[in-house]
Structures are given as C-alpha cells and as structure tokens.
Design a protein around this motif. Sequence first.
Motif, PDB file in Angstrom:
ATOM      1  N   THR A  43      40.385  33.264  48.593  1.00 46.95           N
ATOM      2  CA  THR A  43      41.080  34.155  47.665  1.00 46.95           C
ATOM      3  C   THR A  43      40.607  33.847  46.254  1.00 46.95           C
ATOM      4  OG1 THR A  43      42.995  32.710  47.305  1.00 46.95           O
ATOM      5  CG2 THR A  43      43.161  34.345  49.095  1.00 46.95           C
ATOM      6  N   VAL A  44      40.576  34.891  45.443  1.00 52.02           N
ATOM      7  CA  VAL A  44      40.230  34.782  44.027  1.00 52.02           C
ATOM      8  C   VAL A  44      41.155  35.693  43.229  1.00 52.02           C
ATOM      9  CG1 VAL A  44      37.791  34.184  44.432  1.00 52.02           C
ATOM     10  CG2 VAL A  44      38.457  36.586  44.215  1.00 52.02           C
ATOM     11  N   PRO A  45      41.342  35.407  41.954  1.00 53.72           N
ATOM     12  CA  PRO A  45      42.221  36.266  41.166  1.00 53.72           C
ATOM     13  C   PRO A  45      41.517  37.540  40.705  1.00 53.72           C
ATOM     14  CG  PRO A  45      41.374  34.509  39.796  1.00 53.72           C
ATOM     15  CD  PRO A  45      40.876  34.252  41.190  1.00 53.72           C
ATOM     16  N   ALA A  46      42.270  38.618  40.703  1.00 53.57           N
ATOM     17  CA  ALA A  46      41.836  39.831  40.016  1.00 53.57           C
ATOM     18  C   ALA A  46      42.526  39.882  38.656  1.00 53.57           C
ATOM     19  CB  ALA A  46      42.182  41.078  40.833  1.00 53.57           C
ATOM     20  N   VAL A  47      43.762  39.395  38.616  1.00 55.47           N
ATOM     21  CA  VAL A  47      44.565  39.345  37.396  1.00 55.47           C
ATOM     22  C   VAL A  47      45.158  37.951  37.295  1.00 55.47           C
ATOM     23  CG1 VAL A  47      46.636  40.239  36.244  1.00 55.47           C
ATOM     24  CG2 VAL A  47      45.160  41.797  37.528  1.00 55.47           C
ATOM     25  N   SER A  48      45.075  37.347  36.114  1.00 59.12           N
ATOM     26  CA  SER A  48      45.689  36.036  35.932  1.00 59.12           C
ATOM     27  C   SER A  48      45.644  35.656  34.464  1.00 59.12           C
ATOM     28  CB  SER A  48      44.938  34.975  36.751  1.00 59.12           C
ATOM     29  OG  SER A  48      45.610  33.738  36.667  1.00 59.12           O
ATOM     30  N   ARG A  49      46.559  34.778  34.087  1.00 57.90           N
ATOM     31  CA  ARG A  49      46.472  34.155  32.765  1.00 57.90           C
ATOM     32  C   ARG A  49      45.274  33.216  32.781  1.00 57.90           C
ATOM     33  NH1 ARG A  49      51.686  33.234  34.580  1.00 57.90           N
ATOM     34  NH2 ARG A  49      51.057  31.117  35.044  1.00 57.90           N
ATOM     35  N   VAL A  50      44.726  32.904  31.624  1.00 57.99           N
ATOM     36  CA  VAL A  50      43.662  31.917  31.531  1.00 57.99           C
ATOM     37  C   VAL A  50      44.283  30.541  31.734  1.00 57.99           C
ATOM     38  CG1 VAL A  50      41.933  30.884  30.011  1.00 57.99           C
ATOM     39  CG2 VAL A  50      42.275  33.369  30.015  1.00 57.99           C
ATOM     40  N   ASP A  51      43.675  29.742  32.603  1.00 59.12           N
ATOM     41  CA  ASP A  51      44.203  28.437  32.974  1.00 59.12           C
ATOM     42  C   ASP A  51      43.252  27.339  32.501  1.00 59.12           C
ATOM     43  OD1 ASP A  51      45.535  26.307  34.091  1.00 59.12           O
ATOM     44  OD2 ASP A  51      45.187  26.903  36.163  1.00 59.12           O
TER      45      ASP A  51
ATOM     46  N   VAL B  99      45.263  39.830  43.657  1.00 60.17           N
ATOM     47  CA  VAL B  99      44.400  38.838  44.290  1.00 60.17           C
ATOM     48  C   VAL B  99      43.403  39.578  45.171  1.00 60.17           C
ATOM     49  CG1 VAL B  99      44.379  36.912  45.948  1.00 60.17           C
ATOM     50  CG2 VAL B  99      46.228  37.105  44.291  1.00 60.17           C
ATOM     51  N   VAL B 100      42.209  39.027  45.285  1.00 54.34           N
ATOM     52  CA  VAL B 100      41.212  39.554  46.208  1.00 54.34           C
ATOM     53  C   VAL B 100      40.958  38.473  47.251  1.00 54.34           C
ATOM     54  CG1 VAL B 100      38.884  40.484  46.447  1.00 54.34           C
ATOM     55  CG2 VAL B 100      40.186  40.938  44.355  1.00 54.34           C
ATOM     56  N   GLY B 101      40.992  38.871  48.515  1.00 54.81           N
ATOM     57  CA  GLY B 101      40.791  37.927  49.599  1.00 54.81           C
ATOM     58  C   GLY B 101      39.590  38.302  50.442  1.00 54.81           C
TER      59      GLY B 101
ATOM     60  N   ALA C  10      36.684  26.750  56.344  1.00 58.96           N
ATOM     61  CA  ALA C  10      37.020  26.266  55.007  1.00 58.96           C
ATOM     62  C   ALA C  10      38.065  27.200  54.415  1.00 58.96           C
ATOM     63  CB  ALA C  10      35.782  26.232  54.109  1.00 58.96           C
ATOM     64  N   VAL C  11      39.097  26.615  53.839  1.00 60.87           N
ATOM     65  CA  VAL C  11      40.142  27.367  53.157  1.00 60.87           C
ATOM     66  C   VAL C  11      39.938  27.134  51.660  1.00 60.87           C
ATOM     67  CG1 VAL C  11      42.628  27.686  52.845  1.00 60.87           C
ATOM     68  CG2 VAL C  11      41.713  27.080  55.102  1.00 60.87           C
ATOM     69  N   VAL C  12      39.599  28.208  50.966  1.00 64.69           N
ATOM     70  CA  VAL C  12      39.233  28.096  49.553  1.00 64.69           C
ATOM     71  C   VAL C  12      40.071  29.115  48.773  1.00 64.69           C
ATOM     72  CG1 VAL C  12      37.318  28.121  47.914  1.00 64.69           C
ATOM     73  CG2 VAL C  12      36.901  27.478  50.304  1.00 64.69           C
ATOM     74  N   THR C  13      41.259  28.681  48.348  1.00 62.70           N
ATOM     75  CA  THR C  13      42.181  29.584  47.676  1.00 62.70           C
ATOM     76  C   THR C  13      42.210  29.295  46.183  1.00 62.70           C
ATOM     77  OG1 THR C  13      44.028  28.098  48.139  1.00 62.70           O
ATOM     78  CG2 THR C  13      43.645  29.884  49.714  1.00 62.70           C
TER      79      THR C  13
END
Length: 167
Positions: free
Chosen positions: A82-90, A152-154, A50-53
């Motif tokens: 992958t998950v964000p460590a830093v990101s704007r709120v979406d 990003v954290v993978g 499974a690819v879950v980005t």
Amino acid sequence: MLEVKEDRYASRLGAERVEVLDIDPLNSAATVVGDVCEPTTLPRAAYDAAVVTQVLQFVRDPVRALDNLGSSLRAGGTILLTVPAVSRVDGTSDRWRWTPQGLTDTIAAAGLTGTVVGMGNALACRAFLFGAAVEDVEESSLDVTDPDQPLVVGAVIGGPEGTGAHQ
C-alpha cells in the motif's frame, strides 16, 4: 514472510516465520537491518511473501526498492503493498504520493506485474487529513470507493500462478 518495521499483519495472515526489515538499527523487532533500496540488504529468493504497507513514500528510489523486494521473493511469491494517494507530509524523508496509474507505472518500471486498486473516497480523505477516528465517520460511507479520489493505493504484485514477482 517479510514485513517492514514490525510484524503487524504477516502473522495475522498466517505466516509461520516473519523477518522484519527496518533501516533503523535501534528497532529491536528488526531481524534485517538495512535500506530496501540497497541490493545487498535483502537475500535473493528468500521469502514467499512481503507485506509492505505505507513504506515506499519514504524511500529515495521506489523503483529500486520494488526491484529488490521482487528479487527477494521465491518463485510464486507475492508482495502486498500500500502507498498513500493523500497524506500529510511526515518528516523530511517523506517524498512520494501515488495515483493508481502512477503505482502501476512504478511497478512496471521495476520489472514487476501486479493488480493495483485505489481505495477510499473524498470523505475518507478529508476525515484522514483532519485526524478523525473511524468512529467519527459513518462506517457505510467509508465502504464506498471513488476511483477518482483514493486515499490509499494498494497492489498485489506477483502471485501463486506466476513464477514470482519478477517476470
């Protein structure tokens, strides 16, 4: 192989058959429509990978989502995540950010094992938050990983030497 929202990476990684999961029934690419947090959405032991980005930040219960994803894998299956460590709120469904240790703990809480790594550095984080394109930043500076400032954290969860993602 299972991928969320669209077949962006699975075919490029060599998948012969790709199922696309989306909660949105209007997504014409979706072959599986449902909430990854609901145990009935994914079939058990159906996928090799499974690819879950960049998905878990939008689900209400990341541990349950990972548990369901792990259960959907055949023995020896792998989740690329992958998950964000830093990101704007979406939007209003955006809920979570992770550190490498936080993702490690989330994976363990789902009864899974994996290898987790932070990727990026302070410059990559700033460039991302300011909307800079890759071409706007010196490429060699983006190749540097600072473990204290990931963008990003993978994770690679499960793997061919194990008996699937679930222990």
